[in-house]
Design a protein around this motif. Structure first.
Motif, PDB file in Angstrom:
ATOM      1  N   UNK A 297      -2.108   5.380   2.091  1.00 13.53           N
ATOM      2  CA  UNK A 297      -3.506   5.595   1.730  1.00 13.53           C
ATOM      3  C   UNK A 297      -4.413   4.573   2.413  1.00 13.53           C
ATOM      4  N   UNK A 298      -3.969   3.316   2.489  1.00 13.72           N
ATOM      5  CA  UNK A 298      -4.791   2.300   3.147  1.00 13.72           C
ATOM      6  C   UNK A 298      -4.892   2.555   4.650  1.00 13.72           C
ATOM      7  N   UNK A 299      -3.795   3.008   5.282  1.00 15.98           N
ATOM      8  CA  UNK A 299      -3.850   3.297   6.719  1.00 15.98           C
ATOM      9  C   UNK A 299      -4.784   4.477   7.003  1.00 15.98           C
ATOM     10  N   UNK A 300      -4.697   5.494   6.137  1.00 16.62           N
ATOM     11  CA  UNK A 300      -5.602   6.641   6.308  1.00 16.62           C
ATOM     12  C   UNK A 300      -7.048   6.208   6.109  1.00 16.62           C
ATOM     13  N   UNK A 301      -7.279   5.373   5.092  1.00 16.89           N
ATOM     14  CA  UNK A 301      -8.635   4.900   4.823  1.00 16.89           C
ATOM     15  C   UNK A 301      -9.151   4.053   5.959  1.00 16.89           C
ATOM     16  N   UNK A 302      -8.247   3.277   6.584  1.00 12.04           N
ATOM     17  CA  UNK A 302      -8.690   2.455   7.714  1.00 12.04           C
ATOM     18  C   UNK A 302      -9.118   3.324   8.894  1.00 12.04           C
ATOM     19  N   UNK A 303      -8.389   4.425   9.094  1.00  9.39           N
ATOM     20  CA  UNK A 303      -8.737   5.308  10.216  1.00  9.39           C
ATOM     21  C   UNK A 303      -9.857   6.277   9.864  1.00  9.39           C
ATOM     22  N   UNK A 304      -9.863   6.736   8.628  1.00  3.74           N
ATOM     23  CA  UNK A 304     -10.871   7.695   8.185  1.00  3.74           C
ATOM     24  C   UNK A 304     -11.378   7.255   6.817  1.00  3.74           C
ATOM     25  N   UNK A 305     -12.333   6.395   6.760  1.00  7.18           N
ATOM     26  CA  UNK A 305     -12.837   5.882   5.473  1.00  7.18           C
ATOM     27  C   UNK A 305     -13.273   6.985   4.531  1.00  7.18           C
ATOM     28  N   UNK A 306     -13.743   8.086   5.088  1.00  9.58           N
ATOM     29  CA  UNK A 306     -14.225   9.148   4.210  1.00  9.58           C
ATOM     30  C   UNK A 306     -13.075   9.832   3.463  1.00  9.58           C
ATOM     31  N   UNK A 307     -11.832   9.645   3.921  1.00  8.80           N
ATOM     32  CA  UNK A 307     -10.682  10.258   3.266  1.00  8.80           C
ATOM     33  C   UNK A 307     -10.001   9.342   2.252  1.00  8.80           C
ATOM     34  N   UNK A 308     -10.572   8.196   1.982  1.00  7.31           N
ATOM     35  CA  UNK A 308      -9.960   7.232   1.050  1.00  7.31           C
ATOM     36  C   UNK A 308      -9.846   7.829  -0.357  1.00  7.31           C
ATOM     37  N   UNK A 309      -8.601   7.874  -0.882  1.00  4.43           N
ATOM     38  CA  UNK A 309      -8.329   8.337  -2.258  1.00  4.43           C
ATOM     39  C   UNK A 309      -8.279   7.095  -3.143  1.00  4.43           C
ATOM     40  N   UNK A 310      -9.442   6.671  -3.604  1.00  3.90           N
ATOM     41  CA  UNK A 310      -9.502   5.419  -4.372  1.00  3.90           C
ATOM     42  C   UNK A 310      -8.724   5.524  -5.685  1.00  3.90           C
ATOM     43  N   UNK A 311      -8.842   6.674  -6.342  1.00  2.00           N
ATOM     44  CA  UNK A 311      -8.111   6.827  -7.619  1.00  2.00           C
ATOM     45  C   UNK A 311      -6.602   6.749  -7.399  1.00  2.00           C
ATOM     46  N   UNK A 312      -6.129   7.380  -6.336  1.00  2.00           N
ATOM     47  CA  UNK A 312      -4.690   7.328  -6.050  1.00  2.00           C
ATOM     48  C   UNK A 312      -4.224   5.924  -5.716  1.00  2.00           C
ATOM     49  N   UNK A 313      -5.050   5.177  -4.977  1.00  2.00           N
ATOM     50  CA  UNK A 313      -4.680   3.802  -4.626  1.00  2.00           C
ATOM     51  C   UNK A 313      -4.601   2.935  -5.868  1.00  2.00           C
ATOM     52  N   UNK A 314      -5.594   3.104  -6.747  1.00  2.00           N
ATOM     53  CA  UNK A 314      -5.564   2.324  -7.993  1.00  2.00           C
ATOM     54  C   UNK A 314      -4.338   2.693  -8.828  1.00  2.00           C
ATOM     55  N   UNK A 315      -4.027   3.999  -8.891  1.00  2.00           N
ATOM     56  CA  UNK A 315      -2.869   4.441  -9.676  1.00  2.00           C
ATOM     57  C   UNK A 315      -1.574   3.845  -9.135  1.00  2.00           C
TER      58      UNK A 315
END
Length: 489
Positions: A297-315
């Protein structure tokens, strides 16, 4: 030398030999002393009989020159008066010691015919003896009871020997009180004691050799299994193969019990090591999943910030945090951490843990136990979490007293736990495939932690069937102040 006597076998042989040697020396000394005393007593008895015979003749007014006791062979005799003057002695007596007088030739003042002393009164008795102590007086012709004994030597007809002398007093009618000294040879005593001593000097070393040899063989045979155990333990240490076991003798002695205890220790150590290996492997596997998910999730967010699943990362982060906390608690329990000894009201604790949970009802009476409030709360929380994942509509928590125990029951109306799985669910990282998957939450540590905490508090945690058909988890703890209310090591 120090290496030789550093072994148990050598020390046992030396110790047994020394003990037997001391016992033999003590017994031999006692035997020799007893033998010497008995033979000396017999010689004294013979000497007393000879002195009594001569005294009897003197009491019967037998002239000194006609005393038969003076002619006896190997029996030196002296007759002395109260002043110690020798009146008569055995024929061929050349030298004597130990009788109080060393004279062997009678005094010349004695009559050659009857031995009467010129100093005797008209009745032949010494007038100077009238002042004797009445307690020591004897009637004329009376022989004193008993005798006194001494040891000495005598030379008769050129032969010198040791003798046991007996002195007997007699009150003669014509010569006053006389003392008869008669001796019996101690040659038999010397010979017997010498023979016994020679036998001991020859026999004792041989006996000690036999004792040492037998002890060496017996201890070697007894310690042979110990050496086998030592070699096997050395091989196990070198190979690190905890599946191996030491040989167990077919006896029922201490060495056999040592072998069985050693094998039991090896089995427990093997189980512990295997459990640790499995724990490390399972922990690594469980940690890999949330870490990999979070990284993705962090790698995807780094490449595409708009795709960051914040709830999933917190979980995933919370899941990782809970897993780390569970592993840390298990590690503390494994090293034997003792719970605190504070009083805990299980009824209040059950209501506190049930608060905010749907479908949970509490039926509790005040019951106090001794332990850690935080760890006991963790037990109830883990059991309730498990019940919530399986219950259909209702979960019931009950707290009651039963004898000297506090009993906490958590029952649900789910599908229950198969009897074959009621112990397996308390193993670490175990999930029942039919019950839930990893995505349902939990890493399979909740019930394992709950049971470990219960055991550390001196209690038990078991799974069974609930009256409604679901699962029933029952926690039993000793009441506060009871004998069992202490944590197990």
């Amino acid at each position: 030398m120090s290496r030789l006597f550093g072994s148990v076998r050598s020390r046992a042989t030396l110790g047994a030999t020394l003990v037997v040697a001391v016992a033999l020396v003590a017994a031999g000394t006692a035997l020799l002393l007893s033998l010497r005393a008995n033979l000396t007593g017999e010689a004294g008895t013979r000497a007393e009989r000879s002195a009594q015979a001569v005294a009897s003749e003197l009491a019967a007014r037998t002239p000194l020159g006609k005393l038969s006791g003076l002619d006896a062979e190997d029996t030196p005799v002296q007759i002395v008066d109260e002043e110690g003057v020798l009146l008569a002695a055995s024929e061929d007596l050349e030298r004597i010691s130990g009788t109080g007088t060393s004279e062997v030739t009678p005094a010349p003042t004695r009559s050659a015919e009857d031995g009467r002393d010129d100093r005797d009164g008209p009745d032949g008795r010494d007038d100077d003896r009238d002042d004797r102590d009445d307690d020591e007086s004897l009637e004329p012709g009376e022989i004193a009871q008993g005798a006194s004994y001494t040891n000495g030597t005598a030379t008769v007809d050129g032969d010198t020997e040791d003798y046991r002398f007996a002195a007997v007093e007699v009150e003669t009618p014509d010569r006053g009180r006389l003392t008869v000294h008669a001796g019996a040879p101690l040659a038999a005593e010397h010979s017997a004691v010498g023979t016994a001593l020679t036998a001991m000097l020859i026999g004792f070393p041989l006996l000690l050799g036999v004792v040492a040899g037998v002890t060496w063989l017996v201890t070697g045979r007894a310690l042979r299994p110990v050496e086998g155990i030592r070699r096997e333990m050395a091989a196990i240490t070198a190979s690190e193969d905890l599946r191996r076991r030491v040989p167990e003798p077919a006896t029922h002695d201490e060495i056999a019990r040592l072998a069985r205890t050693t094998n039991a220790t090896l089995a427990a150590l093997e189980t512990s090591v295997e459990r640790q290996r499995r724990f490390v492997a399972d922990a690594s596997h469980e940690l890999r999943s949330p870490i990999a998910s979070l990284r993705t999730q962090l790698e995807v967010a780094a490449a595409h910030p708009e795709l960051l699943d914040l709830d999933g990362a917190v979980e995933d982060t919370v899941r990782l945090q809970n897993l780390a906390a569970d592993l840390l608690l298990l590690a503390r329990l494994d090293v034997g951490e003792r719970p605190a000894g504070t009083r805990v009201d299980l009824a209040a604790l059950a209501r506190e843990e049930a608060a905010g949970r749907r479908r949970v009802t509490v039926e509790a009476e005040p019951v106090e136990v001794s332990g850690s409030r935080g760890q006991l709360g963790r037990v109830l929380a883990n059991v309730l979490d498990n019940a919530e994942r399986h219950a259909r509509e209702r979960i019931t928590v009950s707290v009651r007293r039963e004898g000297g125990e506090a009993v906490v029951g958590v029952a649900d109306d789910g599908e229950g736990v198969a009897e074959a799985d009621r112990e397996r669910i308390f193993e670490r990282f175990v999930r029942l495939d039919a019950a839930r998957s990893r995505d349902d939450g939990g890493a399979g540590l909740g019930l394992a932690i709950a049971r470990d905490v219960a055991v550390r508090h001196g209690g038990t945690l078991t799974a069974g069937a609930a009256p409604a058909g679901g699962a029933l988890f029952e926690l039993r703890l000793p009441l506060a102040g009871s004998d069992r209310g202490t944590a197990r090591p």
